[in-house]
Design an enzyme around this catalytic site. Sequence first.
Site, short mmCIF file in Angstrom:
data_model
loop_
_atom_site.label_atom_id
_atom_site.label_comp_id
_atom_site.label_asym_id
_atom_site.label_seq_id
_atom_site.Cartn_x
_atom_site.Cartn_y
_atom_site.Cartn_z
N LYS A 179 -12.22 -44.00 21.48
CA LYS A 179 -12.93 -42.89 22.11
C LYS A 179 -14.06 -43.33 23.04
O LYS A 179 -14.39 -42.62 23.99
CB LYS A 179 -13.49 -41.94 21.05
CG LYS A 179 -12.43 -41.13 20.32
CD LYS A 179 -13.06 -40.11 19.39
CE LYS A 179 -12.01 -39.28 18.68
NZ LYS A 179 -12.61 -38.20 17.87
N ASP A 210 -14.35 -32.34 20.47
CA ASP A 210 -14.63 -32.37 19.02
C ASP A 210 -15.74 -31.40 18.62
O ASP A 210 -15.62 -30.66 17.64
CB ASP A 210 -15.01 -33.79 18.59
CG ASP A 210 -13.81 -34.72 18.50
OD1 ASP A 210 -12.69 -34.23 18.31
OD2 ASP A 210 -14.01 -35.94 18.62
N ALA A 216 -18.06 -39.00 14.67
CA ALA A 216 -17.82 -37.56 14.51
C ALA A 216 -19.12 -36.79 14.58
O ALA A 216 -19.20 -35.71 15.18
CB ALA A 216 -17.11 -37.29 13.19
N TYR A 255 -9.58 -33.09 6.09
CA TYR A 255 -8.54 -32.08 5.87
C TYR A 255 -7.44 -32.58 4.95
O TYR A 255 -6.46 -31.87 4.70
CB TYR A 255 -7.94 -31.58 7.20
CG TYR A 255 -7.46 -32.66 8.13
CD1 TYR A 255 -6.21 -33.24 7.97
CD2 TYR A 255 -8.25 -33.07 9.19
CE1 TYR A 255 -5.77 -34.22 8.83
CE2 TYR A 255 -7.82 -34.05 10.06
CZ TYR A 255 -6.57 -34.62 9.88
OH TYR A 255 -6.13 -35.60 10.74
#
EC number: 1.1.1.25
Length: 278
Positions: free
Chosen positions: A70, A106, A134, A224
């Site tokens: 990223k 994001d 994140a 998740y």
Amino acid sequence: MINSKTKLVGLIGHPVDHSFSPIMHNAAIKDLKINYRYFAFDVSEENLKDVVAGAKAFNFRGFNITIPHKMNIMKYLDEIDCDAEAIGAVNTVKIENGKAIGYNTDGIGVKKALEEKTGILINKNILIIGSGGASRAVSFELAKDNNLTIVNRNIEKAENLSKEISRKLKKENPLNYGGLDINIENFDIIINTTPVGMYPHTEVEPVIPLNNIKKDAVVMDLIYNPLEPVFLKEAKKYGAKTINGIGMLVYQGAVSFEIWTGIKPDIFVMKKSIISKI
């Protein structure tokens, strides 16, 4: 059916075999009956430059970028959206007129997932746990209209991130920061951005104790898998509303999808496709 007019999009990362992105994007493509296909590509860092050039040459519409590329992808792009530039990471690239343009969806993914549960997010007291990649995107987006506190086991990292975001957003009141022993009773929203509790290490202690949580608080975990990580199980015990990482995954993907195609995908279709595979 794939043919010479099929438009290509995909995912670049290492590894990518665990990703749900191809599942949810191809489900949306099928639902909309458009001639696109989404593929996952396992790419090493030394090949990133060639991959961007190849995507342009093969007329890709764009691609997502996941761990660990990223940040490294940014030097190979022609343009970078101002928010992605400030965050210091790109998770979405659009190929347009021979140019590779970088975005970061994001943060907006988390915001949309939260607003689905809470309504418009303005002037909320939000606690962000973690100061990694994140956390950067999430904190940058939510700090625009809310009061943020970033905490981390390493307080210096939390301090550095909070000061960086405050500076980039020109915040009149700087973001707060602290350690994992923070008093949580005044926070409206608590978000875990760390991997603590992720499969297969599910039998762990919550990253912070939640016994003093505000009665009507919303607690979100970006994990998740499992669908209900230990952090959310604990929050539910104390009466909090909980949100797992599926919402963020789907909403950030939906924003990427719209960037490439100009079409809003069906969130429910994307979410259902993922849940059926977990």
